[in-house]
Design a protein around this motif. Structure first.
Motif, PDB file in Angstrom:
ATOM      1  N   UNK B  66       0.830  -1.199   0.000  1.00 52.10           N
ATOM      2  CA  UNK B  66       0.000   0.000   0.000  1.00 52.10           C
ATOM      3  C   UNK B  66       0.865   1.250   0.000  1.00 52.10           C
ATOM      4  N   UNK B  67       1.914   1.228   0.850  1.00 57.72           N
ATOM      5  CA  UNK B  67       2.807   2.382   0.902  1.00 57.72           C
ATOM      6  C   UNK B  67       3.465   2.656  -0.434  1.00 57.72           C
ATOM      7  N   UNK B  70       0.828   4.048  -2.919  1.00 58.27           N
ATOM      8  CA  UNK B  70       0.453   5.449  -2.735  1.00 58.27           C
ATOM      9  C   UNK B  70       1.560   6.374  -3.222  1.00 58.27           C
ATOM     10  N   UNK B  71       2.812   6.036  -2.898  1.00 61.23           N
ATOM     11  CA  UNK B  71       3.903   6.913  -3.330  1.00 61.23           C
ATOM     12  C   UNK B  71       4.064   6.860  -4.854  1.00 61.23           C
ATOM     13  N   UNK B  74       1.476   9.187  -6.303  1.00 57.43           N
ATOM     14  CA  UNK B  74       1.948  10.566  -6.222  1.00 57.43           C
ATOM     15  C   UNK B  74       3.088  10.821  -7.200  1.00 57.43           C
ATOM     16  N   UNK B  77       1.485  11.629 -10.396  1.00 55.46           N
ATOM     17  CA  UNK B  77       0.919  12.972 -10.295  1.00 55.46           C
ATOM     18  C   UNK B  77       2.001  14.023 -10.505  1.00 55.46           C
ATOM     19  N   UNK B 465       8.482  -1.570   5.638  1.00 56.64           N
ATOM     20  CA  UNK B 465       7.714  -0.496   4.971  1.00 56.64           C
ATOM     21  C   UNK B 465       8.622   0.657   4.573  1.00 56.64           C
ATOM     22  N   UNK B 467       8.235   3.884   4.458  1.00 55.73           N
ATOM     23  CA  UNK B 467       8.262   5.007   5.387  1.00 55.73           C
ATOM     24  C   UNK B 467       9.117   4.708   6.604  1.00 55.73           C
TER      25      UNK B 467
END
Lengths: 80, 550
Positions: B66-67, B70-71, B74, B77, B465, B467
């Motif tokens: 998931x981490x 999401x990154x 982005x 983006x 993870x 992060x």
């Protein structure tokens, strides 16, 4: 871990949220975008559940009551 | 360290390798006391061989994906913003005139570098301004634009405990007494060689070093090269070629893979330390031969490493040698991390498993790790080394090892062998073994997931993870401990880790300080994923009273 007050505990929870979702590595404005998107999604879920769950529950209970609870009543009325 | 079920005997006999494989790689499993296969001189080696690769709970893998997801979103983006022009692009870009050509920067590696690595790259390439001993000084640097550029504040961070350097025996030191011979040799030979070995760069000090290395390892002859990576990548093409088969372990180092690819031989990969997989491939190779013609392979070379640096696991040497003899293959053993660091007198994995060094056809190692210098060696039979002197690219074209480095290796080997008249070498080896066992035992007790063999000084602590990987490195630096964290692509995507390298130069006080801070950071970041039952601390103090496995 010893937290002096509740606020510190909340900030530690926020830190865990940042680490687990991976947001920790992003820049602050990206963090704000993600937080607002997530918050609005959760708010919509909560509002939808507030509006619709009571109605759905009532309809479901009536449906099952009609199947199981309705039979003895109809045979009794027929006999009478 | 975890106790065995028959708690009275501390030392267990090694396990029959085939049974270990049946239970699979995942999960923590202990080996019951069984007789080790008689290899080498047939004496059962009474050593505690436990390798664990514990799996983390499922939610950890889910959160890791998931981490990354999401990154990555982005990242897309931000790439969109750069393409539209709302944001300046700080990395290399194609010129306007070349926009219709084949794109240069759109592959995944560039995407990953731009959007994931750049955000967090303050944790790597930190400049060091002292020698990489047990403590060192770092230059303080800050970034104003989220790690695109750095500037130095001018201050240094002094006395950071170094848990990342491959300084296993503590030879990265600047004690003037120890380095006296090195200074003398610089006076005698100068600093550069200005030639290759074959032309006019063969100094007498090189001959002395090669003789010493051959004595140290217990083989007939050895040859040294100026660079460790080049030792692998330039010598494997000289040993094998087209029509040969290379069976290489899944987790081999890039230098071995590069050498294998350069040679032009067929490469087949077997699962990490899995003897079933290796035997199956050997059987198939012997039965079927080369792919289309079904002729016999000219040579079969099994490539393994002594200690795998990302996992901390040790090769199952007796079993590999048994297979090699049965199927008449050759063995190439890369002891980059294990020479000097394991074994009762620092001779590497051959000593750890009581195996005759003559059974290993090509022994390779580097001087970068335990000897505090640079360069590599290849050792074995005299015919092999003489052949390599003529045919190796590194010998013919690469510049020879420089004299001060050569003398540093000579003094380090003499120290380890005890030839300098002191017991400093054996003291360091014992200190390293003790430090390793203490560090690993304490980490397991705290509840971290650690990979690898209990004897290996490389300790990977799993962080998973992305992060947490970044936060871990930053928090440890704030507490003045320098660690190396590794993520994708050097490790599998779900298994990011911090790699600790224990050194003989670390004192017990330093290790305790590191462990204390690790405990704090582990609680702060929730890194204690282990689901094993932890032994009580009283069993640990008993362990440290017992003598070492020597």
């Amino acid at each position: 871990m010893n937290f002096k007050n509740f606020r510190e505990y909340l900030s530690w929870l926020y830190f865990q949220y940042l680490l687990i979702t991976g947001i920790y590595v992003l820049e602050p404005w990206e963090k704000s975008i993600f937080n607002s998107v997530l918050f609005s999604a959760i708010a919509m879920v909560v509002y939808t559940s507030y509006v619709f769950i009571p109605i759905h529950m009532r309809l479901a209970l009536e449906f099952f009551h009609e199947i199981f609870g309705g039979q003895p009543e109809s045979t009794m009325t027929l006999m009478n | 360290m975890a106790r065995s079920t028959n708690g009275d005997s501390l030392k267990q006999l090694n396990h029959n390798g085939l049974k270990w494989d049946d239970s699979g790689k995942n999960g923590y499993h202990k080996k019951p006391a069984e007789q080790k296969h008689g290899a080498g001189n047939g004496v059962a080696s009474r050593q505690n061989k436990q390798e664990s690769f514990e799996q983390a709970p499922m939610y950890v893998a889910v959160c890791t994906y998931m981490g990354f997801g999401i990154v990555t979103l982005f990242g897309y983006f931000r790439d969109f913003l750069r393409a539209v022009g709302l944001e300046k692009c700080n990395l290399a870009q194609e010129r306007e005139e070349q926009k219709d050509f084949v794109p240069l920067y759109q592959d995944f590696e560039n995407f990953y570098t731009r959007n994931l690595y750049m955000r967090v790259r303050d944790n790597w390439n930190r400049p060091i301004c002292s020698l990489p001993g047990p403590v060192f000084d770092l230059m303080e640097r800050v970034s104003d634009d989220y790690n695109w550029t750095f500037r130095f504040t001018g201050r240094t961070i002094p006395n950071v405990i170094n848990m990342g350097s491959y300084n296993y025996l503590g030879f990265a030191e600047n004690n003037a007494d120890f380095l006296k011979t090195v200074a003398d040799k610089v006076q005698q030979y100068g600093a550069g060689v200005c030639s290759t070995r074959q032309e006019i760069g063969n100094l007498s000090i090189h001959e002395e070093l090669e003789q010493l290395v051959a004595n140290f390892l217990g083989v007939e002859s050895a040859m040294t090269f100026g660079m460790g990576f080049a030792t692998n990548s330039m010598n494997i093409p000289a040993l094998v070629g087209k029509g040969c088969l290379i069976l290489s372990d899944e987790l081999n180092h890039t230098s071995l893979i590069l050498g294998a690819r350069l040679s032009g031989a067929t490469i087949r990969v077997f699962k990490h330390n899995n003897m079933h997989s290796l035997e199956k491939m050997l059987k198939e190779a012997i039965c079927c031969g080369q792919p289309r013609t079904h002729r016999a392979w000219r040579k079969i070379l099994i490539m393994v490493e002594g200690i795998y640096s990302m996992e901390g696991s040790v090769v199952r040497l007796p079993e590999v040698i048994a297979l090699k003899k049965k199927y008449k293959a050759h063995l190439y053993l890369d002891e980059a991390h294990s020479i000097g660091a394991v074994g009762a007198t620092g001779r590497g994995v051959t000593e750890l498993f009581n195996v005759n060094p003559a059974d290993v056809d090509v022994m390779m190692g580097t001087f970068t790790k335990s000897f505090g210098a640079s360069g590599g060696y290849i050792a074995g039979k005299k015919e092999l080394v003489d052949y390599l002197r003529c045919h190796s690219h590194s010998a013919v074209y690469a510049s020879a090892m420089s004299p001060p480095v050569t003398e540093q290796i000579i003094r380090a080997i003499k120290c380890i062998m005890g030839k300098d008249g002191t017991t400093e070498g054996i003291r360091r080896i014992r200190q390293l073994a003790e430090n390793t066992r203490y560090f690993r035992a304490r980490l397991k007790e705290m509840g971290f997931i650690i990979y690898g063999n209990d004897d290996s000084p490389v300790v990977p602590v799993l962080l998973y993870m992305p992060g947490k990987v970044v936060a871990f490195a930053r928090e440890m630096l704030q507490r003045k401990i320098g660690v190396v964290v590794v993520g994708f692509p050097a490790t599998p995507i779900t298994e990011a880790r911090a790699r600790f390298c224990v050194s003989a130069a670390h004192t017990r006080a330093m290790l305790n300080q590191v462990l204390h801070h690790l405990n704090e950071v582990g609680d702060l970041l929730c890194l204690k994923f282990s689901r094993r039952k932890r032994p009580s601390s009283c069993s640990l103090s008993e362990e440290t009273d017992v003598g070492l496995d020597s």
